[in-house]
Design a protein around this motif. Structure first.
Motif, PDB file in Angstrom:
ATOM      1  N   UNK A 237      50.042  21.391  37.989  1.00 27.98           N
ATOM      2  CA  UNK A 237      50.823  22.482  37.170  1.00 27.98           C
ATOM      3  C   UNK A 237      52.513  22.656  37.798  1.00 27.98           C
ATOM      4  N   UNK A 238      52.767  22.254  36.586  1.00 30.39           N
ATOM      5  CA  UNK A 238      54.335  22.251  37.210  1.00 30.39           C
ATOM      6  C   UNK A 238      55.359  23.944  36.558  1.00 30.39           C
ATOM      7  N   UNK A 239      55.688  24.148  37.703  1.00 31.91           N
ATOM      8  CA  UNK A 239      56.840  25.627  37.393  1.00 31.91           C
ATOM      9  C   UNK A 239      58.984  24.870  38.022  1.00 31.91           C
ATOM     10  N   UNK A 240      59.121  24.932  36.173  1.00 29.89           N
ATOM     11  CA  UNK A 240      60.510  23.997  36.891  1.00 29.89           C
ATOM     12  C   UNK A 240      61.766  25.207  36.717  1.00 29.89           C
ATOM     13  N   UNK A 241      62.261  25.111  37.226  1.00 29.57           N
ATOM     14  CA  UNK A 241      63.291  26.125  37.636  1.00 29.57           C
ATOM     15  C   UNK A 241      65.053  25.120  37.382  1.00 29.57           C
ATOM     16  N   UNK A 242      66.370  26.171  37.080  1.00 32.06           N
ATOM     17  CA  UNK A 242      67.370  25.595  37.131  1.00 32.06           C
ATOM     18  C   UNK A 242      68.607  27.111  36.821  1.00 32.06           C
ATOM     19  N   UNK A 243      69.653  26.793  36.334  1.00 35.56           N
ATOM     20  CA  UNK A 243      70.736  26.936  35.953  1.00 35.56           C
ATOM     21  C   UNK A 243      71.715  27.338  35.258  1.00 35.56           C
ATOM     22  N   UNK A 265      59.061  26.859  31.979  1.00 35.04           N
ATOM     23  CA  UNK A 265      60.616  26.500  32.565  1.00 35.04           C
ATOM     24  C   UNK A 265      61.274  27.496  32.542  1.00 35.04           C
ATOM     25  N   UNK A 266      62.234  28.059  33.626  1.00 28.19           N
ATOM     26  CA  UNK A 266      62.854  29.049  33.627  1.00 28.19           C
ATOM     27  C   UNK A 266      64.066  29.274  33.845  1.00 28.19           C
ATOM     28  N   UNK A 267      65.002  28.739  33.150  1.00 31.61           N
ATOM     29  CA  UNK A 267      66.431  28.638  33.387  1.00 31.61           C
ATOM     30  C   UNK A 267      67.534  29.789  33.224  1.00 31.61           C
ATOM     31  N   UNK A 268      68.060  30.519  34.217  1.00 29.51           N
ATOM     32  CA  UNK A 268      68.887  31.452  34.188  1.00 29.51           C
ATOM     33  C   UNK A 268      70.367  31.511  33.932  1.00 29.51           C
ATOM     34  N   UNK A 269      71.852  32.485  34.888  1.00 34.10           N
ATOM     35  CA  UNK A 269      72.864  31.561  34.852  1.00 34.10           C
ATOM     36  C   UNK A 269      73.345  31.159  35.989  1.00 34.10           C
ATOM     37  N   UNK A 270      72.497  31.180  37.229  1.00 36.13           N
ATOM     38  CA  UNK A 270      72.430  31.001  38.590  1.00 36.13           C
ATOM     39  C   UNK A 270      73.507  29.402  38.160  1.00 36.13           C
ATOM     40  N   UNK A 271      73.859  29.689  39.860  1.00 29.86           N
ATOM     41  CA  UNK A 271      74.076  28.215  40.025  1.00 29.86           C
ATOM     42  C   UNK A 271      73.566  27.168  41.292  1.00 29.86           C
ATOM     43  N   UNK A 272      73.619  26.639  41.438  1.00 27.13           N
ATOM     44  CA  UNK A 272      72.266  25.627  42.814  1.00 27.13           C
ATOM     45  C   UNK A 272      71.976  26.741  43.941  1.00 27.13           C
ATOM     46  N   UNK A 273      70.768  27.781  43.134  1.00 25.31           N
ATOM     47  CA  UNK A 273      70.372  28.485  43.756  1.00 25.31           C
ATOM     48  C   UNK A 273      69.254  29.012  43.633  1.00 25.31           C
ATOM     49  N   UNK A 274      67.794  29.746  44.891  1.00 29.86           N
ATOM     50  CA  UNK A 274      67.380  30.122  44.730  1.00 29.86           C
ATOM     51  C   UNK A 274      67.224  31.502  43.528  1.00 29.86           C
ATOM     52  N   UNK A 275      66.871  32.157  42.461  1.00 30.68           N
ATOM     53  CA  UNK A 275      66.724  32.953  41.405  1.00 30.68           C
ATOM     54  C   UNK A 275      67.012  34.095  42.221  1.00 30.68           C
ATOM     55  N   UNK A 276      66.573  34.520  42.942  1.00 41.44           N
ATOM     56  CA  UNK A 276      66.177  35.659  43.210  1.00 41.44           C
ATOM     57  C   UNK A 276      67.991  35.406  44.644  1.00 41.44           C
ATOM     58  N   UNK A 277      68.435  35.100  44.952  1.00 42.56           N
ATOM     59  CA  UNK A 277      69.776  35.383  45.377  1.00 42.56           C
ATOM     60  C   UNK A 277      70.910  35.024  44.877  1.00 42.56           C
ATOM     61  N   UNK A 278      70.276  34.704  43.130  1.00 44.55           N
ATOM     62  CA  UNK A 278      71.302  33.778  42.063  1.00 44.55           C
ATOM     63  C   UNK A 278      72.632  34.239  42.258  1.00 44.55           C
TER      64      UNK A 278
END
Length: 674
Positions: A237-243, A265-278
């Motif tokens: 299984x794969x969890x893919x995340x970006x911003x 898949x999860x894509x938020x408004x973030x830059x090159x950061x972990x989402x909890x530090x996004x």
């Protein structure tokens, strides 16, 4: 972010553990695990990166790994061979040696008495890359991965090339790794061997830009580690995340489409950061989601983590142009699969769009442009690291050197999700040329916020493996793929497509100026239209608030500096973009280590002289404790002629203020249809 001091499990930290490899090399690890794992084994999670566990990533690691350990996992942060305090020499990224090392580290973790024999891999950027690549090797213990800011295609969608165009970040990143690979290990951990280990790195790591420039087309060098070559190789299984502000959002779409394993898949408004530090925000409680992911796949907890949409994406609202945002307004939307049944690709003929003055309608009249080198100076970074101001600014000045196609003012709200495509009928007057396509949100006052963009080296129009020179004056039909995005356009705004023949310094210019002619009647751009409301739109709030473990103590001994400055001298027409990223001097209180990091980048040119483009990057790295100090100064310069790239680099290493090593590189590399 909320700091959590009380976790479900008491944890113990092993600050330095040697992991032996089969060839006798030892890798340095930092391990956090529940104290009861001595008698009640737990799954292990590996993050395997070259960014120095004891200092450069120590703050971030102290937030992430103790949190996961406190929820019942053994977390190992391991320095790659030749980085941090690990033995050996690091000579390039994602080599076979690295992947084999990762396999051995997983085997070692699985065999420890405190481990159940089940493992996972996680990481952002480099750690996301090798997590996916190692998953494709199917190590027996690996039960799942969480890959953030990653790619499945090392040529088409990484820091090096985009659409066959050489990225400016290829130079910037090579210079960064030139600095990082020349850093010494910590004598407090490796003892008197530190000088010998450091010398091996200084002499052996090399300058990676040389190799990256020697492979200007998609060959076996880039196919290695590109999981898109065989998605079926991944069986966990794969969890893919970006911003959206990141450089790697496209891979999330492709892996959702290409993989057949359980995936999210999860894509938020973030830059090159972990989402909890996004940043830009909103940041989310990603570590809580990560615990649920690992609980499902490493502990067999039936927690419904796979319920709901396959893709969760932040639908961004319209905002004025800015080089930095604290938050991007929007909402979470969900798609049951990718490609999504909700998204329709609708072509908009350019011949029906307007250009220039209000009401000037296009028909079959061809339009031409020869963009100045200044187009691109407001493009921001290829990948935003949230080092403001690194996002694109108002595109109106860029549009002045471009062909611009505007929609009529929108009557109703329009939302897109996915990658737009510019399908163009074109001709050029040179055998090597590029086109940059930018999609912007234009408000009622005319301000243009870049939403997404794409590049195409036109010699790569039929593929990246075998470029073909263009015949001046011949008509071609080409497709320019723009980066995927989720964006809402409000009523009254216009959607703008702008086309230019240069985009410097985000992309290295072609060998000489090019005139591009576009035939609007045979051209269109496709937008991935998503209906404004769908049944799968998600509740608010979708995620918990961000939280993490207590960060380790550090003290800023000197302030840093962030600068992006554009200059132009009208006497000699010289121009430059100067970027400073200075993190100051930080003391890690627990180990009494002071760390200095400063990067200065200058991208310059003169008028429309394409032989004048030049990139200069200088890095200063310093480490000190008591009367011990060591550090490096690295300088990298890239220039070009019509037929060659010229790389010049310098490395100076210092101990106690005295220079102890120096080296120089001077390489000429032929241009290959770039």
């Amino acid at each position: 972010m909320k700091t959590v001091s009380s976790l479900p499990h008491e944890i113990a930290e092993e600050e330095h553990v040697w992991i032996p490899l089969s060839d006798g090399t030892r890798l340095a690890a930092r391990i956090w695990r529940p104290t009861e794992s001595d008698s009640e084994p737990v799954p292990a999670i590996l993050e395997f990166i070259p960014y120095r566990k004891r200092d450069l990533t120590a703050l971030r690691d102290s937030i992430n790994h103790p949190y996961l350990a406190g929820h019942g996992y053994a977390c190992a942060r391991v320095d790659l061979r030749g980085s941090g305090d690990s033995e050996g020499v690091l000579v390039d990224e994602y080599l076979e040696q690295e992947l084999q090392d990762g396999m051995e580290v997983l085997e070692w973790l699985a065999s420890q008495p405190w481990c159940t024999g089940r493992t996972g891999m996680m990481g952002i950027s480099w750690g996301g890359f090798n997590a996916l690549q190692i998953a494709a090797r199917r190590p027996p213990s690996l039960g799942a991965i969480a890959a953030l800011s990653y790619t499945d295609d090392r040529y088409a969608d990484d820091v090096h090339y985009m659409g066959g165009c050489l990225l400016g970040d290829n130079l910037s990143w090579a210079a960064t790794m030139f600095a990082y690979t020349s850093c010494p290990p910590d004598p407090e951990l490796v003892g008197d061997r530190w000088r010998k280990m450091w010398r091996e790195r200084l002499e052996g790591s090399g300058h990676w830009l040389e190799a990256w420039l020697e492979h200007q087309r998609r060959d076996d060098y880039w196919r290695h580690g590109s999981v898109c070559e065989d998605f079926s190789s991944v069986q966990c299984p794969v969890l893919g995340v970006s911003g959206w502000a990141d450089g790697y959002s496209n891979a999330v779409f492709r892996t959702l489409e290409g993989l057949e394993v359980p995936r999210k898949g999860l894509i938020g408004p973030w830059s090159h950061k972990y989402p909890h530090l996004g940043k830009p925000g909103p940041a989310i409680g990603f570590l809580q989601s990560l615990v649920r992911w690992w609980d499902r796949w490493l502990k067999d907890v039936d927690n419904g983590v796979m319920n709901g949409p396959m893709l969760c994406a932040w639908m961004q609202e319209s905002v004025p142009p800015s080089t930095a945002y604290e938050e991007r307004p929007g909402r979470w939307v969900g798609e049951p699969s990718w490609p999504s049944p909700h998204v329709r690709r609708i072509p908009y003929p350019l011949g029906l769009y307007q250009i220039g003055k209000e009401g000037q309608e296009l028909s079959s009249r061809p339009l031409s442009v020869e963009s100045p080198l200044s187009v691109g100076q407001y493009a921001g970074k290829w990948c935003s690291y949230n080092a403001p101001p690194d996002l694109p600014y108002d595109q109106r000045e860029e549009d002045g050197g471009s062909l611009v196609f505007d929609s009529d003012p929108l009557i109703e709200r329009c939302e897109i999700l996915g990658g737009a495509v510019a399908d163009l009928s074109i001709e050029v007057d040179r055998p090597v040329a590029m086109v940059a396509a930018r999609l912007s949100d234009v408000d009622e006052d005319g301000r243009a916020t870049r939403v997404t963009y794409g590049l195409l080296n036109l010699t790569h129009r039929n593929g990246n493996a075998e470029p073909e020179p263009l015949v001046p004056g011949q008509r071609y039909q080409v497709r320019v793929q723009l980066n995927g995005v989720a964006q809402a356009f409000p009523p009254g705004h216009r959607i703008r497509l702008a086309l230019s023949t240069s985009y410097w310094p985000l992309a290295w210019p072609p060998p000489e100026p090019v005139q591009l002619t576009v035939y609007p009647e045979q051209s269109c751009f496709e937008l991935p239209i998503r209906p404004v409301r769908e049944p799968d739109d998600l509740p608010t709030p979708l995620f918990h608030d961000p939280e993490g473990a207590e960060p380790l103590a550090s003290t800023h001994l000197s302030a840093g500096e962030q600068k992006w400055q554009i200059s132009k001298d009208l006497a000699d027409y010289s121009s430059a973009l100067e970027v400073v990223k200075d993190l100051g001097v930080v003391r890690f209180d627990d180990i009494g280590l002071d760390v200095e990091r400063r990067a200065e980048e200058t991208y310059s040119w003169s008028g429309d002289d394409f032989d004048s483009v030049r990139g200069d990057v200088e890095w200063t790295m310093g480490f000190s404790r008591g009367d011990w100090s060591a550090g490096t100064v690295t300088r990298t310069t890239l220039t070009s002629t019509r037929t060659q790239f010229h790389l010049h680099a310098e490395l100076d290493a210092y101990e106690g203020g005295q220079r102890v090593y120096s080296d120089n590189w001077d390489r000429w590399i032929p241009r290959d249809h770039v």
